[in-house]
Write an enzyme that holds these catalytic residues in place. Structure first.
Site, mmCIF file in Angstrom:
data_model
loop_
_atom_site.group_PDB
_atom_site.id
_atom_site.type_symbol
_atom_site.label_atom_id
_atom_site.label_comp_id
_atom_site.label_asym_id
_atom_site.label_seq_id
_atom_site.Cartn_x
_atom_site.Cartn_y
_atom_site.Cartn_z
ATOM 1 C CB SER A 9 19.933 46.607 38.493
ATOM 2 O OG SER A 9 20.545 46.223 39.715
ATOM 3 C CE LYS A 77 28.464 39.535 41.458
ATOM 4 N NZ LYS A 77 28.677 40.366 40.271
ATOM 5 C CG ASP A 78 29.342 44.676 41.107
ATOM 6 O OD1 ASP A 78 29.811 43.737 40.449
ATOM 7 O OD2 ASP A 78 28.124 44.922 41.178
ATOM 8 N NE ARG A 129 34.284 34.846 39.285
ATOM 9 C CZ ARG A 129 33.144 34.156 39.308
ATOM 10 N NH1 ARG A 129 33.171 32.834 39.411
ATOM 11 N NH2 ARG A 129 31.977 34.775 39.243
ATOM 12 N NE ARG A 130 29.759 34.132 36.923
ATOM 13 C CZ ARG A 130 28.878 35.066 37.257
ATOM 14 N NH1 ARG A 130 28.471 35.944 36.342
ATOM 15 N NH2 ARG A 130 28.396 35.137 38.473
ATOM 16 N NE ARG A 147 27.421 44.616 30.960
ATOM 17 C CZ ARG A 147 27.790 45.886 30.826
ATOM 18 N NH1 ARG A 147 28.611 46.247 29.859
ATOM 19 N NH2 ARG A 147 27.342 46.809 31.668
ATOM 20 N NE ARG A 153 23.134 39.445 33.620
ATOM 21 C CZ ARG A 153 23.966 39.421 34.659
ATOM 22 N NH1 ARG A 153 25.020 38.624 34.634
ATOM 23 N NH2 ARG A 153 23.744 40.165 35.712
ATOM 24 C CB CYS A 242 35.145 43.535 40.643
ATOM 25 S SG CYS A 242 34.477 44.896 39.671
#
Length: 309
Positions: A9, A77-78, A129-130, A147, A153, A242
């Site tokens: 990415s 975080k992943d 979480r969000r 996604r 996005r 995560c």
């Protein structure tokens, strides 16, 4: 020449090139090896319903463990809290801007609300979480699973598929995207808790490669590394990966103490706790305190971004 395993990415490549630059400054030349992960291929997966640990990291770790690469670069975080047995523990090189940001289409902005998004607006996120915090504090909003990489996005928001999206500020900082004409709001991290380790770039080597670990260790920021270690210790107590609805933020306090804020979704409410003190045992105390933690009803979660990404 060293080989760096990375996802393909835009953000992953930007982070891998940053590590490549830091290694070059330390006298170590490196090239990139792009790896596809299950998370990259299966774009129809809803992250909140597919909690496989290592969805975005396992194949990158495997490239190192199998000897195809010398080190792997991850968004910390992943990463699951338990790593591949043949790889080192993550070494945190740097962390920037751990907070989330809310991007809102100009026509969907309203002031004076908990979040500056119009009533019954559509907010794009696939993070549990969000989603949990949105549901707790703005139940009128429709959460739309979204996604794809960061530019994809952002484009979906510009195309009108949703009224707003929530992203990690660090990713926007590293990509330096043109966000015009979107409105950009910082979500206050002391309330809207980020994911554990958010904003941190971590690297792994083969377990036995002590020489490379020493080189990378000299590039690491020790205070940032300790902060994310506390956050990930708290995540480990939740026994989640995560993609679970859990947030944490550690900060250095006065006289060597630390402050650790944690939050988790409990029966539809977002419950939080703050622990302050010495590092030893702090993550356990913070997590255990969630059982009697507060269910916040904040008046405002945001502030307008007033400095460049």
């Amino acid at each position: 020449m060293l080989r760096i395993a990375t996802r393909g990415s835009d953000l992953a490549l930007a982070q891998a090139r940053r590590i490549q630059q830091r290694l070059s400054e330390a006298g170590k030349a490196a090239e990139l090896l792009v790896i596809k992960t299950r998370g990259d291929v299966a774009l129809d997966l809803q992250l909140s319903e597919n909690l496989h640990k290592g969805l975005f990291t396992s194949e990158v770790e495997a490239a190192v463990g199998e000897g195809r690469a010398d080190l792997a670069v991850h968004s910390l975080k992943d990463m699951p809290t338990a790593v591949e047995a043949s790889c080192s523990e993550p070494i945190v090189i740097e962390r920037v801007a751990p907070e989330d940001v809310l991007l809102v289409a100009p026509g969907a902005v309203i002031d004076g609300n908990v979040l500056p998004v119009r009533i019954a607006g559509r907010v794009g996120t696939s993070a549990a979480r969000r989603t949990a915090m949105l549901t707790a504090w703005r139940p009128d909003l429709e959460v739309v699973p979204i996604r794809g990489n960061v530019p994809t996005r952002v484009q979906k928001l510009l195309d009108g598929d949703v009224d707003a999206i929530i992203l990690a500020r660090a990713g926007l900082h590293r990509l330096q995207l043109n966000l015009h004409p979107l409105r950009v709001f910082i979500l206050k991290p002391e309330i809207w808790l980020p994911a554990p380790g958010q904003g941190a770039i971590a690297v792994q080597t083969r377990l036995e490669d002590r020489e490379l670990q020493e080189v990378l260790g000299r590039l690491s920021n020790p205070v940032q590394a300790q902060a994310v270690a506390l956050e990930r210790q708290a995540l480990a107590f939740s026994e989640g990966g995560c993609h679970v609805p859990f947030g944490a933020l550690a900060e250095r306090a006065e006289e060597g103490d630390w402050q650790l804020r944690v939050g988790q979704s409990v029966a539809g409410a977002w419950r939080t706790n703050v622990a302050l003190g010495a590092i030893d045992g702090l993550a356990k105390r913070a997590f255990q305190g969630l059982a009697e933690g507060q269910s916040l009803e904040p008046h405002s979660l945001w502030r307008l971004l007033d400095d460049p990404l």
